[in-house]
Design an enzyme around this catalytic site. Structure first.
Site, PDB file in Angstrom:
ATOM      1  N   GLN A  78      58.511  35.843  39.877  1.00 53.28           N
ATOM      2  CA  GLN A  78      58.258  36.511  38.605  1.00 53.28           C
ATOM      3  C   GLN A  78      59.386  36.224  37.613  1.00 53.28           C
ATOM      4  OE1 GLN A  78      55.399  37.997  38.009  1.00 53.28           O
ATOM      5  NE2 GLN A  78      55.916  38.477  35.876  1.00 53.28           N
ATOM      6  N   ALA A  99      54.658  39.961  32.412  1.00 50.80           N
ATOM      7  CA  ALA A  99      55.435  41.178  32.635  1.00 50.80           C
ATOM      8  C   ALA A  99      56.854  40.827  33.052  1.00 50.80           C
ATOM      9  CB  ALA A  99      54.773  42.025  33.714  1.00 50.80           C
ATOM     10  N   SER A 104      55.819  43.756  37.103  1.00 50.17           N
ATOM     11  CA  SER A 104      54.567  43.024  37.258  1.00 50.17           C
ATOM     12  C   SER A 104      53.769  43.550  38.441  1.00 50.17           C
ATOM     13  CB  SER A 104      54.838  41.534  37.460  1.00 50.17           C
ATOM     14  OG  SER A 104      53.639  40.855  37.811  1.00 50.17           O
ATOM     15  N   HIS A 106      51.698  41.910  40.006  1.00 51.94           N
ATOM     16  CA  HIS A 106      51.577  40.829  40.980  1.00 51.94           C
ATOM     17  C   HIS A 106      52.576  40.981  42.123  1.00 51.94           C
ATOM     18  CE1 HIS A 106      48.539  38.236  39.142  1.00 51.94           C
ATOM     19  NE2 HIS A 106      49.051  38.566  37.972  1.00 51.94           N
ATOM     20  N   GLU A 163      43.716  41.000  28.892  1.00 53.04           N
ATOM     21  CA  GLU A 163      43.658  39.935  29.901  1.00 53.04           C
ATOM     22  C   GLU A 163      42.346  40.062  30.666  1.00 53.04           C
ATOM     23  OE1 GLU A 163      47.102  39.759  32.389  1.00 53.04           O
ATOM     24  OE2 GLU A 163      48.441  39.221  30.726  1.00 53.04           O
ATOM     25  N   TRP A 165      41.028  38.231  32.673  1.00 50.84           N
ATOM     26  CA  TRP A 165      41.106  37.565  33.973  1.00 50.84           C
ATOM     27  C   TRP A 165      41.896  38.368  35.015  1.00 50.84           C
ATOM     28  CZ3 TRP A 165      43.283  35.938  29.373  1.00 50.84           C
ATOM     29  CH2 TRP A 165      44.662  36.158  29.232  1.00 50.84           C
ATOM     30  N   HIS A 166      42.575  39.430  34.597  1.00 54.87           N
ATOM     31  CA  HIS A 166      43.507  40.147  35.485  1.00 54.87           C
ATOM     32  C   HIS A 166      42.834  41.401  36.040  1.00 54.87           C
ATOM     33  CE1 HIS A 166      47.690  41.532  36.635  1.00 54.87           C
ATOM     34  NE2 HIS A 166      47.017  42.668  36.700  1.00 54.87           N
TER      35      HIS A 166
END
Length: 248
Positions: A78, A99, A104, A106, A163, A165-166
């Site tokens: 990240q 982020a 984040s 993720h 977003e 796609w997220h």
């Protein structure tokens, strides 16, 4: 009744943790990770999230139509993504779509970026349209525990630009409650603080979701001996308690 002791540090752990610039990750163990799609073994998610993502994509049209672009990232990854995007795209773009490290989703293993299969896919902003297999995925997502995390109308709350796609795994009752109430995850804690909420699943089973504040070093939760439940930290000083009604 049984009593469950919850520690303050546990408020930053669990599948319902809020992660953003105001609520950064504070550490904790790396989640148990697996690839949701055998065609892309390097894209990893937390095990339960991966299982349900695979089921949702298959129901929507399969992995040959939808591509996992980014899943779990380490802190080092990240940091690199933030710095590299800043160098290539500049500050404004980076702050909109990337982020900060420790901020984040993720890094939790609960978030995934998905793209429509194409010869060239943008790693930062993959195309994920409203029609075709991608559209079917959107319509099925909540019933598999996923929400579109960043929407245009919630940008002032999330701090991230839209977003499409997220997607973030939160679990089926929570995804349904968030979607049906038009809320983002930043609003969920206050929504539950008002009063416990009830959701009826597609199988007819009733679920009650409530918020438990944690003052000081910890808090105790009392539940019936036979209760089927989940407790997750929300990363805001409290816990979200999910109880499934007993099966008759």
């Amino acid at each position: 009744m049984r009593t469950i002791a919850l520690r303050r540090e546990q408020t930053a752990q669990g599948p319902l943790i809020l992660v953003n610039a105001a609520h950064p990750l504070t550490g904790g163990p790396t989640p148990e990770l697996t690839a949701p799609d055998a065609l892309h073994p390097k894209i990893l998610l937390e095990r339960q999230a991966a299982h349900l993502l695979d089921a949702c994509v298959r129901a929507a049209g399969g992995w040959r139509a939808i591509v996992p672009v980014s899943g779990w990232r380490s802190l080092a990854e990240q940091r690199f993504l933030w710095a590299d995007t800043w160098d290539r795209e500049g500050e404004d773009f980076t702050r909109k779509y990337v982020a900060l490290p420790r901020c984040s989703e993720h890094q939790t293993g609960l978030a995934v970026d998905l793209g429509e299969r194409a010869e060239h896919i943008d790693f930062i902003r993959p195309r994920f349209p409203e029609d075709g297999a991608c559209g079917r995925f959107r319509r099925l997502a909540a019933d598999h525990g996923f929400i579109q995390r960043y929407r245009r109308e919630k940008e002032s709350l999330t701090g991230i630009a839209e977003e499409p796609w997220h997607f973030r795994y939160v679990g089926v009752p929570h995804a349904r409650l968030l979607e049906d109430s038009g809320l983002c995850l930043e609003e969920y804690g206050d929504f539950l603080r008002e009063r416990p909420r009830t959701c009826v699943l597609s199988n007819g089973r009733r679920v009650t979701v409530s918020y438990l504040s944690c003052a000081g070093g910890g808090v105790e939760l009392e539940l019936p001996e036979d209760a089927c439940f989940q407790v997750s930290g929300h990363n805001d000083g409290g816990f979200i308690v999910t109880r499934w009604e007993a099966v008759s």
